[in-house]
Design an enzyme around this catalytic site. Structure first.
Site, PDB file in Angstrom:
ATOM      1  N   GLN A 150      -4.961  -1.560   9.262  1.00 11.32           N
ATOM      2  CA  GLN A 150      -4.842  -2.878   8.640  1.00 11.32           C
ATOM      3  C   GLN A 150      -5.475  -3.947   9.532  1.00 11.32           C
ATOM      4  O   GLN A 150      -5.235  -4.002  10.728  1.00 11.32           O
ATOM      5  CB  GLN A 150      -3.353  -3.196   8.383  1.00 11.32           C
ATOM      6  CG  GLN A 150      -3.110  -4.477   7.602  1.00 11.32           C
ATOM      7  CD  GLN A 150      -3.658  -4.444   6.173  1.00 11.32           C
ATOM      8  OE1 GLN A 150      -3.753  -3.405   5.551  1.00 11.32           O
ATOM      9  NE2 GLN A 150      -4.041  -5.602   5.675  1.00 11.32           N
TER      10      GLN A 150
ATOM     11  N   ASP B 209     -11.110   2.755   3.416  1.00 10.68           N
ATOM     12  CA  ASP B 209     -11.444   1.334   3.249  1.00 10.68           C
ATOM     13  C   ASP B 209     -12.939   1.141   2.972  1.00 10.68           C
ATOM     14  O   ASP B 209     -13.351   0.072   2.527  1.00 10.68           O
ATOM     15  CB  ASP B 209     -11.102   0.554   4.527  1.00 10.68           C
ATOM     16  CG  ASP B 209      -9.787  -0.189   4.418  1.00 10.68           C
ATOM     17  OD1 ASP B 209      -9.448  -0.651   3.308  1.00 10.68           O
ATOM     18  OD2 ASP B 209      -9.100  -0.323   5.455  1.00 10.68           O
TER      19      ASP B 209
ATOM     20  N   LYS C 232       0.841  -1.203   0.000  1.00  8.33           N
ATOM     21  CA  LYS C 232       0.000   0.000   0.000  1.00  8.33           C
ATOM     22  C   LYS C 232       0.877   1.254   0.000  1.00  8.33           C
ATOM     23  O   LYS C 232       0.614   2.215  -0.720  1.00  8.33           O
ATOM     24  CB  LYS C 232      -0.953  -0.014   1.216  1.00  8.33           C
ATOM     25  CG  LYS C 232      -2.084  -1.023   1.045  1.00  8.33           C
ATOM     26  CD  LYS C 232      -2.916  -1.251   2.296  1.00  8.33           C
ATOM     27  CE  LYS C 232      -3.887  -2.412   2.047  1.00  8.33           C
ATOM     28  NZ  LYS C 232      -4.758  -2.714   3.184  1.00  8.33           N
TER      29      LYS C 232
HETATM   30  N1  GUN Z   1      -6.937  -6.912   5.656  1.00  4.86           N
HETATM   31  C1  GUN Z   1      -7.233  -7.680   4.577  1.00  4.86           C
HETATM   32  N2  GUN Z   1      -7.835  -6.938   3.620  1.00  4.86           N
HETATM   33  C2  GUN Z   1      -7.918  -5.683   4.109  1.00  4.86           C
HETATM   34  C3  GUN Z   1      -8.430  -4.455   3.574  1.00  4.86           C
HETATM   35  O1  GUN Z   1      -8.950  -4.372   2.460  1.00  4.86           O
HETATM   36  N3  GUN Z   1      -8.318  -3.366   4.388  1.00  4.86           N
HETATM   37  C4  GUN Z   1      -7.771  -3.432   5.637  1.00  4.86           C
HETATM   38  N4  GUN Z   1      -7.734  -2.317   6.355  1.00  4.86           N
HETATM   39  N5  GUN Z   1      -7.288  -4.547   6.141  1.00  4.86           N
HETATM   40  C5  GUN Z   1      -7.365  -5.663   5.383  1.00  4.86           C
END
Ligand code: GUN
Length: 279
Positions: free
Chosen positions: A96, A119, A52
């Site tokens: 996350q 998100d 990311k």
């Molecule tokens: N963990 C697995 N997929 C995601 C996601 O799309 N966003 C976040 N914040 N954590 C994750």
């Protein structure tokens, strides 16, 4: 031969569009800034967070990184979120998942300001999606819509079947397909005759988390098949929820794993980060 939907190329195109828009913003003195919070040392989460941050760098989005120890208390995490909510130089906040045991995930996600919730997990944004109002949309299902649109696949009027009803993928996916005027059915573990339902699909989206679960016997000739799953097999190779070798000959279009839906999730996160500047 099915059309192979190239998520790598499409995600690259999305990121390049974002990159040129952030350059325009930057010329006007505005910067997009994402705060990424990782609690603990889960190796998969560390890789996701690294990717990311890399995507932010590519797209010209500033990223702030908060890597907290696994024993961080819920209160400390909520304090950090409150501080980031207040900061005018931070547009987006991402925590996350999964969080370490003992931290209430819902409480944490609810604490993020809906205007910074890149998100799309906050109940306000989930609600906005369900009534067709503008808000942040969960990245993976938003990425699936982009894959379909940018591959010239019409959704309007089509029988769309979503397998899986998670809050992150299945439910928002069904809402987005509905918004695109698809006729939508959502299947799940209690669905009585799964095959009977999936065989009706013109567009079949599979997000059940079971490796190679969907073979050709679940798929109508000429269907478009979107595979959201990703699994590491014993031989080290990746596979999806769809048995690609079995389904590809009957599908009209299909996403591979890797290189299908996966790369779109981060591209759509970048899209949400850019949108967060105006939120
Ligand atoms: N963990 C697995 N997929 C995601 C996601 O799309 N966003 C976040 N914040 N954590 C994750």
């Amino acid at each position: 031969m099915a059309q192979i939907i190239d998520g790598k190329a499409i995600s690259q195109a999305v990121k390049d569009e974002i990159k040129s828009r952030t350059a325009e913003l930057s010329a006007k003195g505005t910067e997009a800034c994402l705060a990424v919070i990782l609690v603990g040392e889960d190796p998969a989460s560390q890789v996701y967070v690294k990717n990311k941050k890399k995507a932010c760098e590519y797209c010209g989005i500033k990223s702030l990184s908060y890597e907290l120890p696994a024993d961080t208390t819920e209160e400390k995490l909520l304090e950090l979120i409150a501080e980031l909510n207040e900061r005018s130089d931070v547009n987006g906040i991402l925590v996350q998942l999964p969080l370490p045991k003992g931290i209430d995930e819902d409480r944490v996600l609810d604490a993020i300001s809906p205007d910074k919730d890149v998100d799309g997990f906050h109940p306000v944004n989930v609600g906005k999606l369900s009534i067709g109002k503008k808000g942040f949309v969960s990245c993976t299902p938003a990425g699936v819509i982009q894959l379909l649109k940018r591959s010239g696949i019409e959704i309007s009027g089509k029988e769309c079947v979503v397998v899986g009803r998670s809050n992150i993928v299945g439910k928002p996916m069904s809402m987005l397909l509905l918004q695109e005027n698809g006729t939508v059915t959502v299947c799940h573990s209690r669905t009585k005759d799964l095959k009977e339902v999936t065989k009706r699909a013109d567009i079949l989206v599979v997000a059940i988390g079971k490796p190679k679960f969907i073979d050709a016997s679940y798929v109508k000739e000429g269907a478009v098949v979107i595979d959201v799953g990703i699994h590491r097999q014993d031989d080290g190779k990746l596979c999806g929820d769809v048995d690609y070798a079995s389904v590809e000959p009957v599908a009209s279009a299909i996403t591979p794993v890797p290189g299908g839906v996966g790369p779109m999730t981060i591209a759509m996160l970048m899209y949400n980060c850019l949108a967060s500047v105006d939120a």
